[in-house]
Design a protein around this motif. Sequence first.
Motif, short mmCIF file in Angstrom:
data_model
loop_
_atom_site.label_atom_id
_atom_site.label_comp_id
_atom_site.label_asym_id
_atom_site.label_seq_id
_atom_site.Cartn_x
_atom_site.Cartn_y
_atom_site.Cartn_z
N ASP A 239 39.88 29.65 34.82
CA ASP A 239 39.59 29.16 36.97
C ASP A 239 39.44 30.86 37.34
O ASP A 239 38.17 30.83 37.05
CB ASP A 239 40.50 28.26 36.75
N TRP A 240 40.58 31.18 37.15
CA TRP A 240 40.69 32.38 37.33
C TRP A 240 39.42 33.56 37.00
O TRP A 240 39.47 34.28 37.39
CB TRP A 240 42.04 32.82 37.44
N VAL A 241 40.00 33.65 35.78
CA VAL A 241 39.00 34.81 35.38
C VAL A 241 37.80 34.71 35.59
O VAL A 241 36.64 35.39 35.41
CB VAL A 241 39.15 34.51 33.44
N PHE A 242 36.89 33.41 35.47
CA PHE A 242 35.68 33.80 36.27
C PHE A 242 35.53 33.33 37.84
O PHE A 242 34.60 33.31 38.28
CB PHE A 242 34.84 32.23 35.54
N THR A 243 36.78 32.73 38.01
CA THR A 243 36.47 32.24 39.23
C THR A 243 36.49 33.63 40.58
O THR A 243 35.90 33.47 41.46
CB THR A 243 36.99 31.64 40.07
N THR A 244 37.90 34.56 39.91
CA THR A 244 37.81 36.11 41.02
C THR A 244 37.25 37.09 40.22
O THR A 244 36.18 37.50 41.41
CB THR A 244 39.13 36.55 40.69
N LEU B 297 41.46 42.30 34.03
CA LEU B 297 42.59 43.09 33.56
C LEU B 297 44.04 42.44 34.45
O LEU B 297 44.85 41.79 32.96
CB LEU B 297 42.46 44.62 34.05
N MET B 298 43.47 41.67 35.51
CA MET B 298 44.76 41.44 36.38
C MET B 298 44.47 39.99 36.25
O MET B 298 45.63 39.37 35.27
CB MET B 298 44.09 41.39 37.42
N ILE B 299 44.19 39.58 35.71
CA ILE B 299 43.80 38.19 35.70
C ILE B 299 44.31 37.77 33.74
O ILE B 299 45.43 36.82 33.39
CB ILE B 299 42.65 36.98 35.60
N VAL B 300 44.06 38.71 32.91
CA VAL B 300 44.85 38.37 31.28
C VAL B 300 45.31 38.56 31.40
O VAL B 300 46.21 38.03 30.94
CB VAL B 300 43.00 39.60 30.57
N THR B 301 46.52 39.71 32.12
CA THR B 301 47.47 40.35 31.52
C THR B 301 48.20 38.94 32.53
O THR B 301 49.18 39.14 32.02
CB THR B 301 48.10 41.66 32.16
N ALA B 302 48.24 38.21 33.71
CA ALA B 302 49.09 37.71 34.45
C ALA B 302 48.78 36.25 33.26
O ALA B 302 49.75 35.89 32.99
CB ALA B 302 48.04 37.34 35.45
N PHE B 303 47.43 36.02 32.45
CA PHE B 303 47.48 35.05 31.23
C PHE B 303 48.69 35.18 30.52
O PHE B 303 49.74 34.04 29.98
CB PHE B 303 46.65 34.86 30.49
N LEU C 3 51.95 45.48 34.61
CA LEU C 3 50.87 45.81 34.14
C LEU C 3 49.57 45.26 35.16
O LEU C 3 48.82 45.43 35.61
CB LEU C 3 50.44 44.92 32.92
N SER C 4 49.49 43.55 35.37
CA SER C 4 49.39 42.90 36.21
C SER C 4 49.09 42.96 37.88
O SER C 4 47.88 43.07 37.64
CB SER C 4 49.49 41.40 36.11
N CYS C 5 50.49 43.67 37.88
CA CYS C 5 50.41 44.41 39.23
C CYS C 5 49.61 45.66 39.59
O CYS C 5 48.90 45.63 40.57
CB CYS C 5 52.32 44.72 39.97
N ALA D 72 41.63 29.35 49.29
CA ALA D 72 40.52 30.89 48.94
C ALA D 72 39.51 30.94 48.12
O ALA D 72 38.80 31.28 48.16
CB ALA D 72 41.64 32.01 47.17
N LYS D 73 39.38 29.25 48.53
CA LYS D 73 37.57 29.28 47.75
C LYS D 73 37.27 28.52 48.24
O LYS D 73 35.82 28.88 48.74
CB LYS D 73 37.85 28.08 46.39
N VAL D 74 36.54 27.07 48.88
CA VAL D 74 36.57 25.92 49.95
C VAL D 74 36.61 26.82 51.55
O VAL D 74 35.69 27.24 51.35
CB VAL D 74 37.28 25.21 49.57
C1 RET Z 1 48.56 40.64 40.81
C2 RET Z 1 49.80 39.56 39.73
C3 RET Z 1 49.49 38.09 39.29
C4 RET Z 1 47.67 37.67 40.33
C5 RET Z 1 46.73 37.02 40.48
C6 RET Z 1 45.86 36.77 41.61
C7 RET Z 1 45.82 37.64 42.72
C8 RET Z 1 45.23 35.76 41.59
C9 RET Z 1 44.63 35.03 42.22
C10 RET Z 1 44.12 34.02 42.39
C11 RET Z 1 42.21 33.66 43.12
C12 RET Z 1 42.23 34.19 44.56
C13 RET Z 1 42.06 32.46 42.91
C14 RET Z 1 41.45 31.47 43.56
O1 RET Z 1 40.21 31.75 43.96
C15 RET Z 1 49.61 36.74 38.54
C16 RET Z 1 49.13 36.49 37.95
C17 RET Z 1 50.10 36.00 40.12
C18 RET Z 1 51.10 36.86 38.12
C19 RET Z 1 51.43 38.15 37.49
C20 RET Z 1 50.79 39.37 38.75
#
Ligand code: RET
Lengths: 235, 235, 235
Positions: free
Chosen positions: C84-89, C120-126, C143-145, C218-220
């Motif tokens: 979801d996130w890799v496409f929507t964000t 990069l943030m979403i893939v490393t979070a995965f 790395l994700s942060c 964050a979406k709707v």
């Molecule tokens: C930095 C960071 C994260 C950030 C995730 C974010 C910022 C997700 C945003 C999602 C949205 C906005 C979804 C739908 O609209 C994780 C994955 C929690 C874990 C590792 C550290």
Amino acid sequence: MTESVLWITALIMFAGGTALLFMGKRRNETEGVMSLAHGIVPIIAGCLYVAMATGQGAVLLPTDATLAGAANTTRIFWFGRYIDWVFTTPLLLVSLGCLGMLQGRKRADLLLGAVTADVLMIVTAFAFSASENVVSRWIWFILSCVAFLGVYYVIWVSQMEANRKESAEVQSAYKRSATILSVLWMVYPVILAISPDGLGLVADSVSVLVIAITDVLAKVAFGFLSLSDDRKLER
Amino acid sequence: MTESVLWITALIMFAGGTALLFMGKRRNETEGVMSLAHGIVPIIAGCLYVAMATGQGAVLLPTDATLAGAANTTRIFWFGRYIDWVFTTPLLLVSLGCLGMLQGRKRADLLLGAVTADVLMIVTAFAFSASENVVSRWIWFILSCVAFLGVYYVIWVSQMEANRKESAEVQSAYKRSATILSVLWMVYPVILAISPDGLGLVADSVSVLVIAITDVLAKVAFGFLSLSDDRKLER
Amino acid sequence: MTESVLWITALIMFAGGTALLFMGKRRNETEGVMSLAHGIVPIIAGCLYVAMATGQGAVLLPTDATLAGAANTTRIFWFGRYIDWVFTTPLLLVSLGCLGMLQGRKRADLLLGAVTADVLMIVTAFAFSASENVVSRWIWFILSCVAFLGVYYVIWVSQMEANRKESAEVQSAYKRSATILSVLWMVYPVILAISPDGLGLVADSVSVLVIAITDVLAKVAFGFLSLSDDRKLER
Ligand SMILES: CC1=C(/C=C/C(C)=C/C=C/C(C)=C/C=O)C(C)(C)CCC1
Ligand SMILES: CC1=C(/C=C/C(C)=C/C=C/C(C)=C/C=O)C(C)(C)CCC1
Ligand SMILES: CC1=C(/C=C/C(C)=C/C=C/C(C)=C/C=O)C(C)(C)CCC1
């Protein structure tokens, strides 16, 4: 039998794609994108047909009967198909959109609209074929059909409106291409619904053959048609 | 040993990428895209080197001898490599294309042509490394080489033609970059063909080391070179 | 409980996405891209919530305690979330960038900068959520942060600079949207750090609920806000 069908289709795809790449005109950027798309589409399909022929693009899944404990049978899930489609169908739609907005500005929102609906359609269709549970399967099928309607909407309503500003030749070329594409693409949901992935009314070998033929028509034949259109249209 | 090589390469990549991101000039949109691409490429590679160092970017596969029943040996399939390459090589090619068409319009068909040939090359190369069957493996190798020729064709024929309209400095910068890239990238098919993924003439640790060095040259060193070119070219 | 939360969220997403698609204005290309993005984002999320509700978007992984041999417990890895996130964000960031550069040229390098940092943030979070080894897990988290900081940098520094050339209304609309987005997105790293994927301080059902609510906001909700902004801004 199925294996030969797959190898032969792969060869047709490589031959057709190479021919389209060499014969395509590239007098300007739009023509370049269109002939690149039409040439690369069968080449991508050729690669995935090779993968399916060598067995690398398919896995066995249990059937509904097996899951119900009534029998011990499997069906072939040709996932290579969806890898092919997720790249080739957007390219075909981008090329169609470029034809529809040939002289005017290629509106990014219209191209993106067609592509996102299309990718949603293919990804949910992948989930349909991959699902073992019969309820999930048909939920995905319906979602995929809704996305398919979205593709039709962009082609026949949004892009058609932009197309009205083009010359009469471009308008009729767009309408012809859009009609052929719309009819050919209808074959896919029908055959997959009755294949072993869906209701299981026809044998797997039949569905592979029908899809192979439709794929050749929708990629190679459609590509040559666009090429000949292109030669006739003035720039 | 191999693990240390991977960790050290990851650190070099992160350091190089960060330096490139901070030092890159962004006086206009083209420069912005180019310095973003050169900075992000080593960072992506750094992430995948971390994955390979922790063992998350590799799996064991049986060797040909094992499959033939003659021995019981495995080879390491570093799939993280291909995840790296499928993102970084298109970015490098886009940046090269932007350099080639620096003042003129960036022709979408030329950039797309290089990128699609390149992605086909990496995806078929992934299939080459992943294949257990020896026949499939070399079919994929040949398909990947054909796609590689396609990349060369776009760089040296199609983009070269667009490059002729640029100033003499841009022309010579493009030719130099294209030559370096073409030579460095030739290392990959050679080393992989003789690595355990291919003919198995050299040990896995050797191929990892050679690829790590080439990766640093093709990403970090190449990035700094482009940066210094950039400073010299007039806008 | 968790299953009902997922199904209900899926329905909200489909309803919200459809409403956004129909109500969005499309007076020009930029508006078309923005309303397409805001409409398609909840629809993509809806599909992945269906996948998580049917169990197709999750797998069980051993916990740290299990790997240490101390217990025999599992945690749920909701990988559907990351698809979801890799496409929507990226779509949300592209839409925010279009708002920030509403009248001016949409600078490709700024949009690309936000998108690459985000992916990069979403893939490393995965990789963080998927890692079984506790050391790897927190390397990926860091790395994700860092990539998340990169996203903030592009939003608040690079795009802000381009935003200064816009009218006062566009500037304040951009600042408001960027603030809301920045605050809402901060919820994700916090909740995931304390969920069973991270430190395990809260139960899985809690983290699913919190993420579902944040996702809807964050979406709707964010989509409707952008829509109403859009109606007020002059073209
Ligand atoms: C930095 C960071 C994260 C950030 C995730 C974010 C910022 C997700 C945003 C999602 C949205 C906005 C979804 C739908 O609209 C994780 C994955 C929690 C874990 C590792 C550290
Ligand atoms: C709506 C729908 C489908 C549509 C598939 C289509 C329309 C595929 C088109 C493929 C093409 C055009 C390939 C090559 O050129 C599926 C997947 C059958 C099943 C679920 C419902
Ligand atoms: C043609 C060919 C290959 C080419 C690989 C190349 C050209 C990789 C380039 C990687 C780069 C440039 C990485 C980082 O910057 C393989 C995969 C070895 C094997 C199959 C044949």
